[in-house]
Motif scaffolding. Sequence first.
Motif, mmCIF file in Angstrom:
data_model
loop_
_atom_site.group_PDB
_atom_site.id
_atom_site.type_symbol
_atom_site.label_atom_id
_atom_site.label_comp_id
_atom_site.label_asym_id
_atom_site.label_seq_id
_atom_site.Cartn_x
_atom_site.Cartn_y
_atom_site.Cartn_z
ATOM 1 N N UNK A 67 0.867 -1.179 0.000
ATOM 2 C CA UNK A 67 0.000 0.000 0.000
ATOM 3 C C UNK A 67 0.904 1.230 0.000
ATOM 4 N N UNK A 68 0.325 2.411 -0.045
ATOM 5 C CA UNK A 68 1.147 3.621 -0.032
ATOM 6 C C UNK A 68 1.920 3.768 1.272
ATOM 7 N N UNK A 69 1.349 3.270 2.355
ATOM 8 C CA UNK A 69 1.966 3.501 3.662
ATOM 9 C C UNK A 69 2.812 2.339 4.170
ATOM 10 N N UNK A 70 2.557 1.113 3.652
ATOM 11 C CA UNK A 70 3.220 -0.028 4.280
ATOM 12 C C UNK A 70 3.223 -1.239 3.363
ATOM 13 N N UNK A 71 4.165 -2.145 3.614
ATOM 14 C CA UNK A 71 4.171 -3.468 2.993
ATOM 15 C C UNK A 71 3.734 -4.483 4.044
ATOM 16 N N UNK A 72 2.720 -5.285 3.714
ATOM 17 C CA UNK A 72 2.229 -6.311 4.616
ATOM 18 C C UNK A 72 2.683 -7.694 4.131
ATOM 19 N N UNK A 73 2.951 -8.583 5.058
ATOM 20 C CA UNK A 73 3.318 -9.957 4.741
ATOM 21 C C UNK A 73 2.175 -10.870 5.173
ATOM 22 N N UNK A 74 1.663 -11.646 4.217
ATOM 23 C CA UNK A 74 0.496 -12.486 4.483
ATOM 24 C C UNK A 74 0.750 -13.877 3.915
ATOM 25 N N UNK A 75 0.498 -14.907 4.707
ATOM 26 C CA UNK A 75 0.707 -16.278 4.238
ATOM 27 C C UNK A 75 -0.485 -16.717 3.389
ATOM 28 N N UNK A 76 -0.263 -16.766 2.087
ATOM 29 C CA UNK A 76 -1.310 -17.159 1.145
ATOM 30 C C UNK A 76 -0.691 -17.226 -0.246
#
Length: 232
Positions: free
Chosen positions: A162-171
């Motif tokens: 996203x503009x504000x952050x990188x998220x890590x998601x198991x999928x």
Amino acid sequence: MKKLFKILIVEDELMIAEMLREMLMELGYSVVATAKNYKEAVQHLENGPDLDLVILDINLSDEKNGLDLGQLIKEDFRKPFIYLTSYSDPKTINQAASTEPAAYILKPFTKGDLHATIEVIKARQKPSGQSVTIRDHDMTVKIQIDDVLYVKSDNIYLEIYTESKKYIHRSSLEGLLDEVNHSNLVRTHRSYLVNINRVQAINGQNAIINGKKVPISRKHKEELTELFISKG
């Protein structure tokens, strides 16, 4: 890539069914099957691919007619459906209205009639303000789909930017698309998908989002370009 709008035709007159199929395909929709009676239609609904719309005649060559099928779709399958029929008498129209169709088109019809009706139905189905809930490390996070720039697959994890952050998601990308089913998230590559509304420019190899280059594979290039242009 851009998801085709999948339609089942239920029509017992073969010439009309074929004419309808050709019109729909010329308009860019996907006709997944044609059924000539109630029984065949139920088989497709139960065992066929997921549908976006059913177009059905009221007068079918079966013990049960299109009104019976419409009632079944309303109660059990919950898919939008259109009656395409020559019946215009008040009794039939009232019976049809009780099954809550998405539309009622009288024969004879034109390709323009079909296009306008289906596009209105599609517009009603467009997702708005949808979000996805993910597990980011030890936090449960809700992300608005409109805020997603692009997603990268890295082995068994996804990097959601996203503009504000990188998220890590198991999928997997397939798992995310199945969960979200949002028309703005489109595949550009086997390891990437983008929010088409966030794409600023494209060339033969990349989509540009917030100054970042997201690769486009040859497989997805044509459809992505057409979708980008259509989004204006």
